[in-house]
Write a protein that holds these residues in place. Structure first.
Motif, short mmCIF file in Angstrom:
data_model
loop_
_atom_site.label_atom_id
_atom_site.label_comp_id
_atom_site.label_asym_id
_atom_site.label_seq_id
_atom_site.Cartn_x
_atom_site.Cartn_y
_atom_site.Cartn_z
N ALA A 65 22.60 -33.49 -13.73
CA ALA A 65 21.65 -34.07 -12.78
C ALA A 65 20.39 -34.46 -13.54
CB ALA A 65 21.32 -33.07 -11.68
N PHE A 66 20.05 -35.74 -13.51
CA PHE A 66 18.94 -36.24 -14.32
C PHE A 66 17.63 -35.56 -13.92
CE2 PHE A 66 15.60 -39.39 -15.34
CZ PHE A 66 15.82 -39.47 -16.70
N SER A 67 17.45 -35.26 -12.64
CA SER A 67 16.20 -34.63 -12.20
C SER A 67 16.04 -33.25 -12.82
CB SER A 67 16.19 -34.51 -10.67
OG SER A 67 17.30 -33.76 -10.21
N VAL A 68 17.14 -32.49 -12.95
CA VAL A 68 17.07 -31.17 -13.56
C VAL A 68 16.82 -31.28 -15.06
CG1 VAL A 68 18.31 -29.01 -13.94
CG2 VAL A 68 18.57 -30.24 -11.78
N ILE A 69 17.40 -32.29 -15.71
CA ILE A 69 17.16 -32.51 -17.13
C ILE A 69 15.68 -32.81 -17.38
CG2 ILE A 69 17.66 -34.03 -19.08
CD1 ILE A 69 20.47 -34.39 -17.92
N VAL A 70 15.11 -33.70 -16.57
CA VAL A 70 13.69 -34.03 -16.71
C VAL A 70 12.84 -32.79 -16.45
CG1 VAL A 70 11.80 -35.37 -15.71
CG2 VAL A 70 14.02 -36.45 -16.12
N PHE A 71 13.20 -32.02 -15.44
CA PHE A 71 12.45 -30.81 -15.11
C PHE A 71 12.41 -29.83 -16.28
CE2 PHE A 71 13.48 -26.41 -13.63
CZ PHE A 71 12.18 -25.98 -13.52
N ALA A 93 4.84 -32.58 -13.57
CA ALA A 93 5.85 -33.64 -13.49
C ALA A 93 7.25 -33.06 -13.49
CB ALA A 93 5.67 -34.61 -14.67
N GLY A 94 7.46 -32.03 -14.30
CA GLY A 94 8.77 -31.39 -14.31
C GLY A 94 9.10 -30.73 -13.00
N LEU A 95 8.14 -30.01 -12.43
CA LEU A 95 8.37 -29.36 -11.14
C LEU A 95 8.60 -30.39 -10.04
CD1 LEU A 95 5.67 -26.54 -11.32
CD2 LEU A 95 8.15 -26.27 -11.52
N LEU A 112 13.70 -33.43 -6.48
CA LEU A 112 14.67 -34.49 -6.18
C LEU A 112 16.09 -33.96 -6.11
CD1 LEU A 112 13.26 -37.25 -8.58
CD2 LEU A 112 12.83 -36.97 -6.12
N HIS A 113 16.32 -32.78 -6.68
CA HIS A 113 17.67 -32.21 -6.68
C HIS A 113 17.91 -31.31 -5.47
CE1 HIS A 113 21.45 -31.52 -8.68
NE2 HIS A 113 21.32 -30.22 -8.62
#
Length: 321
Positions: free
Chosen positions: A17-23, A68-70, A75-76
């Motif tokens: 999940a890209f949102s978790v990777i960014v987080f 930003a990470g949080l 989004l997930h």
């Protein structure tokens, strides 16, 4: 789905999940920077450190990365409006502990600002900074434990998952630190710390990937059903259409692609930063651009490594598919 499972060289894996990777990458970098800034202020800050705005900008940049990470992690969530409920489970949930500790980090950062700008005794500033460093490190540990505590996914419950998360956070923060506390620091012990962290991270990931390739212990279908002595067989698929399980926990990644991405990740989070550190160590005038560039490259490497971390993991539920 069956055709995907028959693809040569591919097995069922977790869907990144890209949102978790960014987080995990952005918050890890911010928490790592908070940790190093806290330690710098608490134990090594000269009197002139707090007269400029460099350390303040560093604290704010770290806060921006963590925020930003949080924000990306929301989004997930299926229902982001209910995210506040996660804070109530801190006694049993590492996810809840992570959220509580992240909020505590922001409060500790505010205390550092207050102590540094209001003329409070130096001891109060040092204590607040030390608390910030400790909370930042504890938050990264909690993030890692969210995955390391999941026994149904052997690739995540591996003993090297926590050291890898801590290593990425500390390396990213250390590479960013001289930008805000003076380039003179880059020629001291911090240079050796970054070299050691990059080398240690390379060793940790090499050992982790080696164990992954050798095959981490996955239970049999019978053991997963609570019948370890029985041979269980799937005679009919659970459903005919894709659902949450097949989207999130039955991703297919070819082995040859995984090996290529591992090489890219190693080049980004270890080899190129080490080369830049050597250049900065030999030619001091290059330090102002070499250190931030190395930090940016490590961030990209962390994204690739984190994608592999999710894509190469296998959930026990895939035994039923």
């Amino acid at each position: 789905m069956r055709d995907a499972l028959r693809r040569p060289g591919g097995v069922q894996r977790m869907n990144p999940a890209f949102s978790v990777i960014v987080f995990t990458t952005l918050s890890g970098a911010g928490l790592g920077l908070w940790c190093w800034l806290g330690l710098r202020i608490a134990f090594g800050g000269p009197p002139g450190l707090y007269e400029g705005i460099g350390w303040a900008i560093g604290l704010l940049l770290a806060a921006g990365l963590v925020a930003a990470g949080l924000a990306s992690s929301f989004l997930h969530l299926g229902k982001p409006a209910r995210a506040w409920r996660a804070f109530s489970q801190w006694r049993t949930s590492w996810l809840s502990r992570e959220g509580v500790l992240a909020v505590a980090c922001f409060l500790a950062m505010g205390a550092v600002f207050l102590a540094g700008r209001s003329g409070m005794p130096p001891l109060a500033l040092r204590l607040a900074a030390a608390l910030l460093a400790l909370l930042a490190l504890a938050t990264v540990y909690s993030t890692a434990m969210i995955y390391a505590s999941l026994r149904p996914i052997p690739a995540w419950s591996h003993r090297l998952v926590v050291p890898a998360y801590l290593g990425f956070a500390l390396l990213q923060g250390a590479l960013l630190l001289p930008t805000f506390t003076g380039s003179a620091l880059a020629s001291g012990g911090l240079w050796w710390a970054c070299v050691a962290l990059a080398a240690a991270l390379l060793a940790v990931k090499w050992r982790y990937w080696r164990d992954l390739d050798r095959g981490l212990a996955m239970p049999s279908r019978g053991a997963a059903l609570g019948l370890p002595q029985r041979q269980a067989a799937v005679f009919e698929r659970p459903h005919t259409e894709a659902n949450f399980v097949t989207r999130e926990m039955a991703f297919v990644v070819a082995r040859r692609h995984a090996r290529l991405l591992r090489g890219v990740a190693v080049a980004l989070f270890a080899l190129l930063p080490l080369a830049l550190l050597v250049i900065a160590g030999i030619h001091a005038a290059s330090a102002p651009w070499a250190w931030p560039l190395a930090a940016a490259i490590v961030l990209l490497g962390a994204v690739v490594e984190r994608w592999l971390f999710f894509a190469e993991a296998r959930h026990v539920v895939t035994l039923y598919y």
